[in-house]
Design a protein around this motif. Structure first.
Motif, PDB file in Angstrom:
ATOM      1  N   VAL A 170     -62.040  18.841 105.267  1.00 17.48           N
ATOM      2  CA  VAL A 170     -61.580  18.908 106.658  1.00 17.48           C
ATOM      3  C   VAL A 170     -60.324  18.050 106.834  1.00 17.48           C
ATOM      4  O   VAL A 170     -60.301  16.881 106.423  1.00 17.48           O
ATOM      5  CB  VAL A 170     -62.685  18.419 107.629  1.00 17.48           C
ATOM      6  CG1 VAL A 170     -62.152  18.329 109.063  1.00 17.48           C
ATOM      7  CG2 VAL A 170     -63.893  19.362 107.571  1.00 17.48           C
ATOM      8  N   GLN A 171     -59.283  18.642 107.439  1.00 16.47           N
ATOM      9  CA  GLN A 171     -58.102  17.849 107.754  1.00 16.47           C
ATOM     10  C   GLN A 171     -58.453  16.844 108.840  1.00 16.47           C
ATOM     11  O   GLN A 171     -58.945  17.204 109.910  1.00 16.47           O
ATOM     12  CB  GLN A 171     -56.946  18.724 108.241  1.00 16.47           C
ATOM     13  CG  GLN A 171     -55.692  17.902 108.571  1.00 16.47           C
ATOM     14  CD  GLN A 171     -54.537  18.743 109.050  1.00 16.47           C
ATOM     15  OE1 GLN A 171     -54.457  19.944 108.762  1.00 16.47           O
ATOM     16  NE2 GLN A 171     -53.610  18.123 109.789  1.00 16.47           N
ATOM     17  N   VAL A 172     -58.172  15.575 108.579  1.00 18.74           N
ATOM     18  CA  VAL A 172     -58.495  14.513 109.529  1.00 18.74           C
ATOM     19  C   VAL A 172     -57.259  13.758 110.003  1.00 18.74           C
ATOM     20  O   VAL A 172     -57.355  12.916 110.900  1.00 18.74           O
ATOM     21  CB  VAL A 172     -59.502  13.512 108.921  1.00 18.74           C
ATOM     22  CG1 VAL A 172     -60.846  14.178 108.661  1.00 18.74           C
ATOM     23  CG2 VAL A 172     -58.962  12.866 107.642  1.00 18.74           C
ATOM     24  N   TRP A 173     -56.099  14.057 109.405  1.00 16.76           N
ATOM     25  CA  TRP A 173     -54.892  13.339 109.808  1.00 16.76           C
ATOM     26  C   TRP A 173     -53.670  14.212 109.565  1.00 16.76           C
ATOM     27  O   TRP A 173     -53.609  14.955 108.582  1.00 16.76           O
ATOM     28  CB  TRP A 173     -54.733  12.042 109.021  1.00 16.76           C
ATOM     29  CG  TRP A 173     -53.466  11.290 109.380  1.00 16.76           C
ATOM     30  CD1 TRP A 173     -52.239  11.395 108.794  1.00 16.76           C
ATOM     31  CD2 TRP A 173     -53.308  10.354 110.461  1.00 16.76           C
ATOM     32  NE1 TRP A 173     -51.333  10.576 109.435  1.00 16.76           N
ATOM     33  CE2 TRP A 173     -51.964   9.931 110.453  1.00 16.76           C
ATOM     34  CE3 TRP A 173     -54.178   9.839 111.427  1.00 16.76           C
ATOM     35  CZ2 TRP A 173     -51.476   9.012 111.385  1.00 16.76           C
ATOM     36  CZ3 TRP A 173     -53.686   8.923 112.356  1.00 16.76           C
ATOM     37  CH2 TRP A 173     -52.354   8.516 112.318  1.00 16.76           C
ATOM     38  N   GLY A 174     -52.702  14.111 110.472  1.00 15.83           N
ATOM     39  CA  GLY A 174     -51.396  14.712 110.266  1.00 15.83           C
ATOM     40  C   GLY A 174     -51.086  15.834 111.234  1.00 15.83           C
ATOM     41  O   GLY A 174     -51.951  16.353 111.931  1.00 15.83           O
ATOM     42  N   ARG A 175     -49.814  16.187 111.284  1.00 14.20           N
ATOM     43  CA  ARG A 175     -49.410  17.322 112.108  1.00 14.20           C
ATOM     44  C   ARG A 175     -50.102  18.581 111.618  1.00 14.20           C
ATOM     45  O   ARG A 175     -50.313  18.783 110.432  1.00 14.20           O
ATOM     46  CB  ARG A 175     -47.891  17.490 112.077  1.00 14.20           C
ATOM     47  CG  ARG A 175     -47.159  16.434 112.925  1.00 14.20           C
ATOM     48  CD  ARG A 175     -45.744  16.875 113.222  1.00 14.20           C
ATOM     49  NE  ARG A 175     -45.139  16.052 114.247  1.00 14.20           N
ATOM     50  CZ  ARG A 175     -44.212  15.117 114.018  1.00 14.20           C
ATOM     51  NH1 ARG A 175     -43.799  14.889 112.782  1.00 14.20           N
ATOM     52  NH2 ARG A 175     -43.709  14.411 115.008  1.00 14.20           N
ATOM     53  N   MET A 176     -50.443  19.448 112.560  1.00 16.95           N
ATOM     54  CA  MET A 176     -51.194  20.650 112.239  1.00 16.95           C
ATOM     55  C   MET A 176     -50.261  21.845 112.053  1.00 16.95           C
ATOM     56  O   MET A 176     -49.364  22.071 112.866  1.00 16.95           O
ATOM     57  CB  MET A 176     -52.194  20.945 113.371  1.00 16.95           C
ATOM     58  CG  MET A 176     -53.211  19.844 113.585  1.00 16.95           C
ATOM     59  SD  MET A 176     -54.303  20.178 114.994  1.00 16.95           S
ATOM     60  CE  MET A 176     -53.175  19.880 116.381  1.00 16.95           C
ATOM     61  N   ALA A 177     -50.473  22.595 110.989  1.00 17.83           N
ATOM     62  CA  ALA A 177     -49.726  23.829 110.762  1.00 17.83           C
ATOM     63  C   ALA A 177     -50.308  24.919 111.653  1.00 17.83           C
ATOM     64  O   ALA A 177     -51.465  25.307 111.504  1.00 17.83           O
ATOM     65  CB  ALA A 177     -49.815  24.230 109.298  1.00 17.83           C
ATOM     66  N   LEU A 178     -49.520  25.406 112.606  1.00 18.50           N
ATOM     67  CA  LEU A 178     -50.006  26.352 113.602  1.00 18.50           C
ATOM     68  C   LEU A 178     -49.677  27.800 113.281  1.00 18.50           C
ATOM     69  O   LEU A 178     -50.455  28.701 113.596  1.00 18.50           O
ATOM     70  CB  LEU A 178     -49.431  25.993 114.979  1.00 18.50           C
ATOM     71  CG  LEU A 178     -49.731  24.573 115.493  1.00 18.50           C
ATOM     72  CD1 LEU A 178     -49.007  24.337 116.809  1.00 18.50           C
ATOM     73  CD2 LEU A 178     -51.228  24.364 115.652  1.00 18.50           C
ATOM     74  N   ALA A 179     -48.509  28.046 112.685  1.00 20.14           N
ATOM     75  CA  ALA A 179     -48.090  29.426 112.458  1.00 20.14           C
ATOM     76  C   ALA A 179     -46.995  29.476 111.401  1.00 20.14           C
ATOM     77  O   ALA A 179     -46.307  28.485 111.134  1.00 20.14           O
ATOM     78  CB  ALA A 179     -47.584  30.043 113.766  1.00 20.14           C
ATOM     79  N   TYR A 180     -46.848  30.668 110.798  1.00 22.59           N
ATOM     80  CA  TYR A 180     -45.781  30.942 109.832  1.00 22.59           C
ATOM     81  C   TYR A 180     -45.070  32.218 110.267  1.00 22.59           C
ATOM     82  O   TYR A 180     -45.669  33.105 110.868  1.00 22.59           O
ATOM     83  CB  TYR A 180     -46.348  31.123 108.420  1.00 22.59           C
ATOM     84  CG  TYR A 180     -46.872  29.845 107.811  1.00 22.59           C
ATOM     85  CD1 TYR A 180     -46.099  29.102 106.919  1.00 22.59           C
ATOM     86  CD2 TYR A 180     -48.143  29.373 108.132  1.00 22.59           C
ATOM     87  CE1 TYR A 180     -46.579  27.928 106.366  1.00 22.59           C
ATOM     88  CE2 TYR A 180     -48.629  28.203 107.585  1.00 22.59           C
ATOM     89  CZ  TYR A 180     -47.839  27.489 106.702  1.00 22.59           C
ATOM     90  OH  TYR A 180     -48.323  26.321 106.169  1.00 22.59           O
ATOM     91  N   SER A 181     -43.797  32.310 109.940  1.00 27.63           N
ATOM     92  CA  SER A 181     -43.007  33.467 110.327  1.00 27.63           C
ATOM     93  C   SER A 181     -42.041  33.818 109.203  1.00 27.63           C
ATOM     94  O   SER A 181     -41.674  32.970 108.392  1.00 27.63           O
ATOM     95  CB  SER A 181     -42.226  33.163 111.608  1.00 27.63           C
ATOM     96  OG  SER A 181     -41.293  34.184 111.898  1.00 27.63           O
TER      97      SER A 181
END
Length: 301
Positions: A162-173
């Protein structure tokens, strides 16, 4: 619980990348993910460089996982993905599959199911286990309650990270937003990402930080922080705590989470260790807007 370093999302110089991982070899992390996951045009680190670095990390006692691109949209990307998988097999290294074409290419060999395979229910989880997944990372927008439901029916032998720290990757284009910001074409981007070691902040018209641009990847402006949820994650039998890489203060963050997981208590991360211009958030975990921050942890599930 183990600690892992997620694959580097940003475009750093080769010297900065190598220096970071040489230092990380001495940190109390158990697993290190390596490889380019965002943009195939980022060529500072070649395949042989990643393999050499992987061997060094393994010699330092770390489990090493090579990560594939998240968005494979042309034949060159597909060939590069297959070369990465073949090189990992030759060196007996695990692969993190971030695209279902990579899952197919594994042909039944063990792999890590990356966060962008979008595992939301136990049917998908069971299917991935049958295909060879030995670990999975749930999507960042999954709530604690939804994770508990998955964990209750998790297939035998499957680890949860589980990611517990850091900016979250929301989308790719397919479009490069960093290049567009500089009025450049994607195929002539001048590698402007290298000027933003933690991404480029995107503001609303009211000048509030809203998102972070990282080439073709869109990230959250705020930093996910589940340090308060470590006891709950332990109760849910989460195996691995995943930390997203940032350009500064990474060693201090690793040590804070290491202390917390050994003591099985909530971590205390100083605000000065947040990424540039970022605030904390944990809204998704609590079933609300992802950018929100709740200081009182929800009850253990």
């Amino acid at each position: 619980m183990k600690l892992s370093l997620a694959p580097l999302s940003y475009y750093w110089s080769k010297e900065a990348t190598m220096r970071f991982y040489v230092e990380a070899m001495h940190w109390p992390v158990d697993i290190i993910y390596l490889g380019e996951v965002v943009c195939s045009r980022r060529h500072v680190m070649r395949l042989l460089d990643w393999i050499s670095l992987a061997k060094a990390c393994r010699d330092a006692g770390k489990q090493v996982v090579l990560s594939t691109l998240t968005l494979i949209d042309n034949e060159a990307d597909r060939r590069a993905m297959h070369k990465l998988i073949d090189a990992a097999a030759a060196e007996d290294l695990l692969i993190e599959a971030n695209d279902f074409s990579a899952v197919r290419a594994m042909q039944g060999r063990q792999f890590v199911a990356g966060p962008h395979l979008n595992v939301y229910h136990t049917g998908t989880l069971q299917w991935l286990r049958e295909l060879g997944a030995m670990r999975f990372t749930p999507p960042i927008e999954l709530s604690g309650a939804d994770l508990a439901a998955l964990q209750a029916q998790r297939p035998e032998g499957l680890e949860t990270e589980v990611q517990v720290w850091g900016r979250m990757a929301l989308a790719y284009s397919s479009r490069c937003f960093t290049a567009r910001h500089h009025r450049l074409r994607k195929d002539n981007c001048e590698f402007r990402c290298e000027h933003y070691p933690d991404g480029l902040a995107l503001q609303t018209r009211e000048h509030s930080d809203f998102l972070t641009i990282n080439g073709i990847q869109t990230q959250s402006a705020n930093c996910l922080d589940l340090s308060l949820q470590i006891p709950t994650l332990k109760n849910l039998q989460v195996d691995i705590l995943r930390l997203q890489v940032q350009s500064k203060n990474m060693e201090q963050i690793v040590h804070a989470f290491d202390t917390a997981r050994r003591r099985e208590q909530a971590a205390v991360i100083d605000a000065q260790f947040l990424p540039p211009q970022a605030e904390r958030c944990n809204g998704y975990w609590n079933g609300s807007s992802g950018m929100q921050w709740q200081t009182i942890p929800i009850q253990a599930i």
